[in-house]
Design a protein around this motif. Structure first.
Motif, short mmCIF file in Angstrom:
data_model
loop_
_atom_site.label_atom_id
_atom_site.label_comp_id
_atom_site.label_asym_id
_atom_site.label_seq_id
_atom_site.Cartn_x
_atom_site.Cartn_y
_atom_site.Cartn_z
N LEU A 18 15.07 -6.74 -11.27
CA LEU A 18 14.51 -5.65 -9.88
C LEU A 18 14.96 -4.68 -10.48
N ARG A 19 15.06 -4.59 -11.45
CA ARG A 19 14.75 -2.71 -11.98
C ARG A 19 13.89 -2.75 -12.43
N ALA A 20 13.29 -3.89 -13.94
CA ALA A 20 12.40 -3.54 -14.25
C ALA A 20 10.89 -3.59 -13.42
N ALA A 21 11.86 -5.14 -11.78
CA ALA A 21 10.10 -4.54 -10.90
C ALA A 21 9.77 -3.40 -10.32
N ARG A 22 11.05 -2.78 -9.89
CA ARG A 22 10.90 -1.34 -9.57
C ARG A 22 10.23 -0.43 -10.59
N GLY A 23 10.75 -0.88 -11.74
CA GLY A 23 9.64 0.04 -12.38
C GLY A 23 8.01 -0.19 -12.71
N ARG A 24 7.51 -1.25 -13.14
CA ARG A 24 6.30 -1.58 -12.28
C ARG A 24 5.91 -0.60 -11.06
N ALA A 25 6.88 -1.23 -10.30
CA ALA A 25 5.94 -0.66 -8.88
C ALA A 25 6.00 0.90 -9.16
N GLU A 26 6.91 1.73 -9.44
CA GLU A 26 6.58 2.83 -9.79
C GLU A 26 5.68 3.79 -10.30
N ALA A 27 5.14 2.58 -11.52
CA ALA A 27 3.77 2.75 -12.22
C ALA A 27 2.74 2.65 -11.43
N ALA A 28 3.19 1.38 -10.43
CA ALA A 28 1.77 1.71 -9.79
C ALA A 28 1.48 2.65 -8.75
N ASP A 29 2.95 3.32 -8.41
CA ASP A 29 2.42 4.20 -7.01
C ASP A 29 1.85 5.47 -8.58
N ALA A 30 2.35 5.86 -9.34
CA ALA A 30 1.69 6.86 -9.91
C ALA A 30 0.11 6.45 -10.31
N ALA A 31 0.08 5.22 -10.28
CA ALA A 31 -1.51 5.00 -10.60
C ALA A 31 -2.31 5.61 -9.09
N LEU A 32 -2.32 4.19 -8.23
CA LEU A 32 -2.48 5.08 -6.91
C LEU A 32 -3.21 6.38 -6.61
N ALA A 33 -1.64 6.96 -6.84
CA ALA A 33 -1.92 9.14 -6.35
C ALA A 33 -2.50 9.33 -7.64
N ALA A 34 -2.32 9.08 -8.96
CA ALA A 34 -3.99 9.34 -9.83
C ALA A 34 -5.14 9.27 -9.09
N ARG A 35 -5.27 8.49 -8.38
CA ARG A 35 -6.82 8.29 -7.86
C ARG A 35 -7.10 8.47 -6.87
N GLY A 36 -5.77 8.03 -6.14
CA GLY A 36 -6.25 9.11 -4.76
C GLY A 36 -6.23 10.72 -4.72
N THR A 93 16.58 -3.54 -1.61
CA THR A 93 16.49 -2.61 -0.06
C THR A 93 14.99 -2.20 -0.63
N VAL A 94 15.29 -1.23 -1.58
CA VAL A 94 13.99 -0.17 -2.36
C VAL A 94 12.55 -0.74 -2.99
N VAL A 95 13.05 -2.04 -3.87
CA VAL A 95 11.55 -3.23 -4.23
C VAL A 95 11.04 -3.79 -3.31
N ARG A 96 12.15 -3.87 -2.05
CA ARG A 96 11.01 -3.98 -0.57
C ARG A 96 10.26 -3.11 0.08
N SER A 97 11.43 -1.74 0.55
CA SER A 97 10.07 -0.82 0.68
C SER A 97 9.44 -0.10 -0.26
N GLY A 98 9.31 0.26 -0.92
CA GLY A 98 7.96 -0.17 -2.11
C GLY A 98 7.20 -0.92 -1.98
N LEU A 99 7.25 -1.64 -2.45
CA LEU A 99 6.27 -3.33 -2.03
C LEU A 99 5.09 -2.92 -1.03
N ALA A 100 6.29 -2.88 0.19
CA ALA A 100 5.58 -3.21 1.99
C ALA A 100 4.88 -1.47 1.92
#
Length: 239
Positions: free
Chosen positions: A117-135, A69-76
């Motif tokens: 799923l935990r590995a996927a969540r870690g990659r998604a959070e790393a992508a969020d951090a990268a997008l936030a740094a660019r933002g 559920t958490v991973v789906r929300s983050g990916l959306a």
């Protein structure tokens, strides 16, 4: 007695014993009870191990559902943001090799699914951090007023700076008066140019409305013109 006579009684029993046809010795009751207890303990150990494995699988499955559920929300949210940035939709869909690899990594049961799923969540959070740094360095992600100031400000300063330059070059004279008069309607022109420029430079989603901060933009365009005009009028009157 004749040769065919049948022997009965104690004599027959002794003959049978002499011929080796003896009754087997009975098993001791204590040994049978010990074997029964050992088998019971073994079965209880198997039952406990099976119950522990089933409980662990149930906990892993529940944790995997929560993680999914958490991973789906983050990916959306990431997909929506990437679409706004112009990323093609085909690039946001996993390829067949990626799906095959994901299915292979989750073939080990609920525990393997949870780990994936935990590995996927870690990659998604790393992508969020990268997008936030660019933002942080992308004006489109700034607050509306700070973002729009980058457009309204230059347009608001163009004409006042020209008026000051003309006055500094020619002093009190017809050129300064003409520059002052021509600059009176320029705040409205600067505001319209900034309003159009904001719509061209900053994009929002189809369901959103671009905030052009109209009152703030009008104030930004008006203040420099009023200050320069007042200064030039005082200088002309003093001269």
């Amino acid at each position: 007695m004749g040769p065919n006579a049948t022997v009965t009684g104690p004599g027959r029993q002794r003959a049978a014993a002499a011929g080796g046809d003896a009754t087997p010795t009975a098993v001791e009751p204590g040994a049978a009870w010990g074997e029964y207890l050992a088998a019971a303990r073994q079965l209880d150990g198997v039952r406990r191990s099976a119950a522990a494995a089933a409980g662990e699988q149930a906990r892993s499955a529940e944790a995997a559902r929560e993680e999914l559920t958490v991973v789906r929300s983050g990916l959306a949210s990431q997909q929506e943001l990437l679409r706004e940035l112009g990323v093609p939709a085909i690039s946001l869909v996993p390829s067949p090799p990626e799906l095959t690899e994901a299915a292979r990594s989750m073939a080990g049961g609920p525990a393997a699914v949870l780990a994936a799923l935990r590995a996927a969540r870690g990659r998604a959070e790393a992508a969020d951090a990268a997008l936030a740094a660019r933002g942080r360095i992308r004006p489109g992600s700034w607050p509306a007023r700070a973002r729009n100031l980058l457009v309204y400000g230059p347009f608001a300063l163009v004409v006042p700076l020209i008026q000051v330059a003309v006055y500094a070059a020619t002093g009190i004279g017809p050129a300064s008066v003409a520059a002052l008069i021509c600059g009176l309607p320029m705040p409205a022109v600067a505001f319209v140019a900034g309003w159009v420029g904001i719509g061209r430079l900053f994009r929002v989603g189809p369901a959103e409305r671009l905030d052009r901060t109209v009152r703030f933009g009008a104030l930004v365009c008006l203040v420099p013109a009023v200050l320069v005009t007042a200064g030039l009028l005082l200088a002309l009157l003093a001269g």
